[in-house]
Structures are given as C-alpha cells and as structure tokens.
Write a protein that holds these residues in place. Structure first.
Motif, PDB file in Angstrom:
ATOM      1  N   LEU A 184       0.828  -1.214   0.000  1.00 44.41           N
ATOM      2  CA  LEU A 184       0.000   0.000   0.000  1.00 44.41           C
ATOM      3  C   LEU A 184       0.856   1.255   0.000  1.00 44.41           C
ATOM      4  CD1 LEU A 184      -2.843  -1.009   2.478  1.00 44.41           C
ATOM      5  CD2 LEU A 184      -2.931  -0.903   0.006  1.00 44.41           C
ATOM      6  N   SER A 191      -5.273   1.517   3.639  1.00 38.34           N
ATOM      7  CA  SER A 191      -5.978   0.233   3.630  1.00 38.34           C
ATOM      8  C   SER A 191      -7.484   0.395   3.786  1.00 38.34           C
ATOM      9  CB  SER A 191      -5.445  -0.676   4.740  1.00 38.34           C
ATOM     10  OG  SER A 191      -5.675  -0.088   6.012  1.00 38.34           O
ATOM     11  N   LEU A 200     -10.509  -1.086  -7.994  1.00 34.72           N
ATOM     12  CA  LEU A 200      -9.846  -2.221  -7.355  1.00 34.72           C
ATOM     13  C   LEU A 200      -9.077  -3.038  -8.379  1.00 34.72           C
ATOM     14  CD1 LEU A 200      -9.451  -3.965  -4.802  1.00 34.72           C
ATOM     15  CD2 LEU A 200     -11.535  -5.201  -5.445  1.00 34.72           C
ATOM     16  N   CYS A 203      -5.922  -1.246  -9.234  1.00 34.58           N
ATOM     17  CA  CYS A 203      -5.027  -1.304  -8.084  1.00 34.58           C
ATOM     18  C   CYS A 203      -4.345  -2.672  -8.006  1.00 34.58           C
ATOM     19  CB  CYS A 203      -5.821  -1.018  -6.815  1.00 34.58           C
ATOM     20  SG  CYS A 203      -4.868  -1.127  -5.300  1.00 34.58           S
ATOM     21  N   LEU A 204      -5.123  -3.727  -8.194  1.00 36.56           N
ATOM     22  CA  LEU A 204      -4.573  -5.089  -8.124  1.00 36.56           C
ATOM     23  C   LEU A 204      -3.585  -5.351  -9.257  1.00 36.56           C
ATOM     24  CD1 LEU A 204      -7.755  -7.148  -7.144  1.00 36.56           C
ATOM     25  CD2 LEU A 204      -5.803  -6.545  -5.686  1.00 36.56           C
ATOM     26  N   LEU A 238      -9.550  -2.150   0.749  1.00 38.22           N
ATOM     27  CA  LEU A 238      -8.462  -3.101   0.508  1.00 38.22           C
ATOM     28  C   LEU A 238      -8.263  -4.026   1.701  1.00 38.22           C
ATOM     29  CD1 LEU A 238      -5.811  -0.942  -1.354  1.00 38.22           C
ATOM     30  CD2 LEU A 238      -6.934  -2.985  -2.208  1.00 38.22           C
TER      31      LEU A 238
END
Length: 256
Positions: A184, A191, A200, A203-204, A238
């Motif tokens: 992060l 988080s 998401l 981000c992943l 997250l």
C-alpha cells in the motif's frame, strides 16, 4: 460552429461516462444512441446511406472485425473484444467494454457474429453526420491502429487478459498472505480507502506485479470477489479484500 456558452461543459457531463475528461469512441456511441430504448438521440439524424448499405463501409468493418477475431474463428469472443479495446486505448473503461459487448451479444452466448457487430457499430456510424467515405476512413484508421499495436505487442511478449478465476485467486492469495503495509505504501494508498470494482481491478494490476501486457478481466475479478464472500457491486476496502482472501485461504487449509 461555435458552441454556446456552457454547452461544452454540458456535453462533457453527459457524454464523458468515466469522468476522465476525454470522450472516447464507445462513450460517443452511448451518447448518440440509446441502446435501451433502441433509438438515436434527438440531437442526431442518421445518415441517409446506412453503413450496411455501403459496400466500402461493410468491407472496412469486416477488416476491423477480422483483426479483432484473433483466433480466426469467424466470431468475436469477449476476451478478443476486450483485448482489442485495451490495445487501442490502455485506459479503456472495462465497464463500457463489457456493456458494448453485451449489446452485441444479444443472444447471450458469449460470442458475436459479424452481423451482430455491424448491427451495433452500423447504428453508431449512421448517426455521425458526415459523408460515408469519411466514416469509412475512420474505421480503417482504427483497424490500422489495432493491427500496429497487436504487432508491437507480439514483438514484446504479447498481450493477455487474465480470465482464469483459479489463477487470479492463487495470485491474490500469494500476494496477500502477509502484511499489506509495504504494498500500500508503494501505491500511496490507505488500507481503509473505498474502491469501486474497476478501481480495485487497476489497483490489483499494480499490486500483483503482473507480467508486461497482462490485464485482469473485470468479469473474472467479480467472480473471485463472489467466491471469497464479497459483494462485487459495492465499494470495497483493501483491508476488507485482504481479510476475505486470508479467511478463504485458512478455510481451504482447514478442509485439507
């Protein structure tokens, strides 16, 4: 023609669906044609010569379709369509890609024929108030850009859409088996920040250190979220994702 004061802002508000300040081809399509109602916007008048009645346009659309049909099956699968969209614009909105494919796949069989393709894109092209020759050049230029980008990708390891639920789940479990703080910090994220499924996904893609040219399929991510007990339609923290993955992982170990 000079736009009236405020008209440009109003246009961006209506047509720029993902809010990135740019109206791309698919956003333009949704702006000028209401797919739910099956009719054009009141601001547009379809061309007198339809795309399906122009041999030149049909030939250009066939060439575009053939380039996207990467396995030469004669039909267009969702993964091929999604990869083609990302190849032309890496920031393409995956939700828009999914919606566009679903509009073409009216039978819900997971693949699209050339006729399905022409029915949707023909309507979009018909609504552009320009000569058919200009619109044919537009399609040809998109085909050329896609062909060039595919060639470049193949020379540098290819482009892949991650569509396997098991593979994505394994990657997530390996990545989030320990503390999340370091990852992060690298992304300057908290988080507890709430992310949409699309946010998401992006981000992943950064957190998982995927091979160059690999993107996560949105549908695959939704299935994974459902499998670990999260609701893919709502915003997700997250820390909530990591907790669900670790809980799922411990449940697997207990079964074994």
């Amino acid at each position: 023609t000079k736009l009236a004061e405020g008209a440009l802002d109003e246009l961006m508000q209506v047509a720029d669906r993902d809010g990135d300040g740019v109206i791309d081809y698919d956003e333009f399509a949704h702006w000028i044609y209401d797919f739910d109602m099956g009719k054009f916007s009141m601001d547009f008048e379809p061309s007198r010569l339809s795309a399906s009645a122009s041999p030149g346009m049909l030939s250009a659309l066939q060439e575009w379709f053939d380039v996207m049909d990467m396995n030469s099956s004669g039909t267009l699968e969702y993964s091929e369509f999604a990869v083609s969209c990302f190849m032309v614009d890496s920031y393409s909105n995956p939700v828009t890609i999914e919606e566009t494919f679903d509009r073409m796949d009216c039978r819900g069989i997971g693949r699209v024929s050339f006729g399905d393709f022409v029915r949707l894109y023909g309507r979009v092209l018909d609504a552009i108030p320009r000569p058919v020759e200009e619109k044919t050049k537009l399609v040809t230029s998109k085909t050329a850009a896609l062909s060039e980008n595919l060639k470049h990708a193949l020379e540098h390891g290819g482009f892949r859409l991650l569509t396997s639920v098991d593979e994505l789940l394994d990657l997530l479990q390996n990545r989030f088996s320990g503390p999340l703080d370091e990852a992060l910090t690298r992304l300057h994220l908290d988080s507890n920040c709430l992310l949409s499924v699309v946010e998401l996904m992006r981000c992943l893609e950064a957190l998982l250190d995927l091979p160059q040219g690999t993107r996560i399929d949105l549908r695959c991510l939704r299935l994974v979220l459902h499998q670990i007990g999260l609701e893919p339609k709502s915003s997700i923290e997250l820390s909530q994702l990591v907790g669900a993955i670790q809980h799922f992982q411990s449940g697997r170990h207990n079964v074994c």
